[in-house]
Scaffold this active site. Structure first.
Site, mmCIF file in Angstrom:
data_model
loop_
_atom_site.group_PDB
_atom_site.id
_atom_site.type_symbol
_atom_site.label_atom_id
_atom_site.label_comp_id
_atom_site.label_asym_id
_atom_site.label_seq_id
_atom_site.Cartn_x
_atom_site.Cartn_y
_atom_site.Cartn_z
ATOM 1 C CG ASP A 126 0.868 79.851 45.092
ATOM 2 O OD1 ASP A 126 -0.047 79.219 45.638
ATOM 3 O OD2 ASP A 126 2.071 79.625 45.285
ATOM 4 N NE ARG A 128 1.015 76.608 46.687
ATOM 5 C CZ ARG A 128 2.229 76.197 46.385
ATOM 6 N NH1 ARG A 128 2.663 75.050 46.836
ATOM 7 N NH2 ARG A 128 3.006 76.938 45.618
HETATM 8 N N1 GTP Z 1 -2.325 75.534 38.956
HETATM 9 C C1 GTP Z 1 -1.299 74.725 38.703
HETATM 10 N N2 GTP Z 1 -0.811 74.014 39.731
HETATM 11 C C2 GTP Z 1 0.238 73.217 39.495
HETATM 12 C C3 GTP Z 1 0.814 73.091 38.215
HETATM 13 N N3 GTP Z 1 1.836 72.211 38.303
HETATM 14 C C4 GTP Z 1 1.888 71.821 39.595
HETATM 15 N N4 GTP Z 1 0.934 72.421 40.319
HETATM 16 C C5 GTP Z 1 0.653 72.356 41.753
HETATM 17 O O1 GTP Z 1 1.656 73.120 42.400
HETATM 18 C C6 GTP Z 1 1.837 72.639 43.720
HETATM 19 C C7 GTP Z 1 3.327 72.445 43.951
HETATM 20 O O2 GTP Z 1 3.874 73.685 43.862
HETATM 21 P P1 GTP Z 1 5.380 73.938 43.485
HETATM 22 O O3 GTP Z 1 5.425 75.348 43.003
HETATM 23 O O4 GTP Z 1 5.896 72.827 42.619
HETATM 24 O O5 GTP Z 1 6.165 73.784 44.739
HETATM 25 P P2 GTP Z 1 6.112 74.635 45.995
HETATM 26 O O6 GTP Z 1 5.430 73.747 46.936
HETATM 27 O O7 GTP Z 1 5.500 75.988 45.807
HETATM 28 O O8 GTP Z 1 7.639 74.910 46.277
HETATM 29 P P3 GTP Z 1 8.735 73.876 46.725
HETATM 30 O O9 GTP Z 1 8.612 73.830 48.218
HETATM 31 O O10 GTP Z 1 10.015 74.455 46.279
HETATM 32 O O11 GTP Z 1 8.431 72.564 46.072
HETATM 33 C C8 GTP Z 1 1.021 71.396 43.833
HETATM 34 O O12 GTP Z 1 -0.188 71.712 44.521
HETATM 35 C C9 GTP Z 1 0.737 71.016 42.382
HETATM 36 O O13 GTP Z 1 -0.493 70.329 42.230
HETATM 37 C C10 GTP Z 1 0.278 73.855 37.147
HETATM 38 O O14 GTP Z 1 0.743 73.845 36.014
HETATM 39 N N5 GTP Z 1 -0.789 74.649 37.445
#
Ligand code: GTP
Ligand code: ZN
Length: 205
Positions: A126, A128
Site C-alpha cells: 500500500d 498511499r
Molecule cells: N494495487 C491494487 N489496488 C487495488 C486493488 N483493488 C483495489 N485497489 C485500489 O485500492 C484502493 C481502495 O482501497 P481499499 O483497500 O479498498 O479501501 P481502503 O480505502 O484502504 O479502506 P476502506 O476505507 O475500508 O474502504 C483504491 O485506490 C483502488 O483502486 C488491487 O487488486 N491492487
C-alpha cells in the site's frame, strides 16, 4: 507537499446538492476533490469518507472490489446525516496508478492475491500517503471526524497528522462472488475490519 485550493462549485447528485472543492497538488500534478454537505465548520465531528480513487469500481461498475459500493453508500450516509465530507483522493490502485493496477489484476487472474501481485510488480502492499488530507480538511475548517472506513491504517494515518478521529464508522458494502477473495485478503493481510465476511460462515454453522 503543497496543495493549492483552486475553485468551489455546487455538485447536484441523486443524494443531495453537495459543495465541490478542487485542489491541486503541486509536486505530483494530481487534482483532488472534496465534497461537503451542510455546515462542516462548527467544530462538531464531521461524518467523513476518505475515498481512494478506483476508476474501475467508481466509474466502470467493477465487481472486483467494493469501492463503487462504498462511494455510493458514503454519499448516501452523508446526505442522510445532512452534514459531512468526502475527500476523493487520486491515489488509484493504492498509489500504484491505473495501469499498474491492471498489471496487478492480470497477476490476480493467474492466481496471485492483491498483496502478492503488488509485490511481484516491485511495489509495497500500500503506497498511499494521506498527508494531503491535512491541508484539505484545514481549508474546509474540519478538525474532527467520524470516519467511515474498515481500514485501521487510515485511522492511524489521520491521527498521526493531528486530525481527531472521534469515531470509526464501518462501511461494508458490495460483497459479491467476484470480490470475496480480495476482501478476505484485505482482512487477512492488510488488517481491514470486515465483519460481513464472517456472517456467511456463521449462517453455515
Ligand atoms: N494495487 C491494487 N489496488 C487495488 C486493488 N483493488 C483495489 N485497489 C485500489 O485500492 C484502493 C481502495 O482501497 P481499499 O483497500 O479498498 O479501501 P481502503 O480505502 O484502504 O479502506 P476502506 O476505507 O475500508 O474502504 C483504491 O485506490 C483502488 O483502486 C488491487 O487488486 N491492487
Ligand atoms: Zn476498487
Amino acid at each position: 507537499m503543497t496543495l493549492d485550493f483552486i475553485a468551489a462549485s455546487k455538485l447536484p447528485t441523486p443524494f443531495g446538492i453537495f459543495a465541490m472543492h478542487g485542489f491541486f497538488e503541486r509536486e505530483t500534478g494530481r487534482e483532488h476533490v472534496a465534497l461537503t454537505l451542510g455546515d462542516v465548520r462548527s467544530g462538531e465531528p464531521v461524518l467523513a469518507r476518505l475515498h481512494s480513487e478506483c476508476l474501475t469500481g467508481d466509474a466502470l461498475f467493477s465487481l472486483r472490489c467494493d469501492c463503487g459500493f462504498q462511494l455510493e453508500a458514503a454519499l448516501r450516509a452523508i446526505a442522510d446525516e445532512g452534514r459531512g465530507v468526502l475527500l476523493y483522493l487520486r491515489q488509484e490502485g493504492r498509489g500504484i496508478g491505473l495501469l499498474n493496477k491492471i498489471r496487478a489484476y492480470a497477476l490476480q487472474d493467474e492466481g496471485a492475491d492483491t498483496v502478492e501481485a503488488n509485490i511481484k510488480l516491485g511495489f509495497a502492499d500500500d503506497l498511499r500517503d494521506y498527508a494531503l488530507c491535512q491541508p484539505m480538511l484545514a481549508h474546509l475548517g474540519i478538525k474532527a471526524l467520524k470516519l467511515m472506513t474498515n481500514n485501521p491504517r487510515k485511522v492511524k494515518a489521520l491521527q498521526d497528522l493531528g486530525i481527531r478521529v472521534a469515531q470509526r464508522v464501518p462501511l461494508e458494502h458490495g460483497l459479491n462472488p467476484h470480490n470475496l477473495h480480495y476482501l478476505k485478503t484485505k482482512a487477512g493481510k492488510l488488517g481491514h475490519m470486515l465483519g460481513l465476511l464472517h456472517q456467511g460462515e456463521e449462517s453455515k454453522d
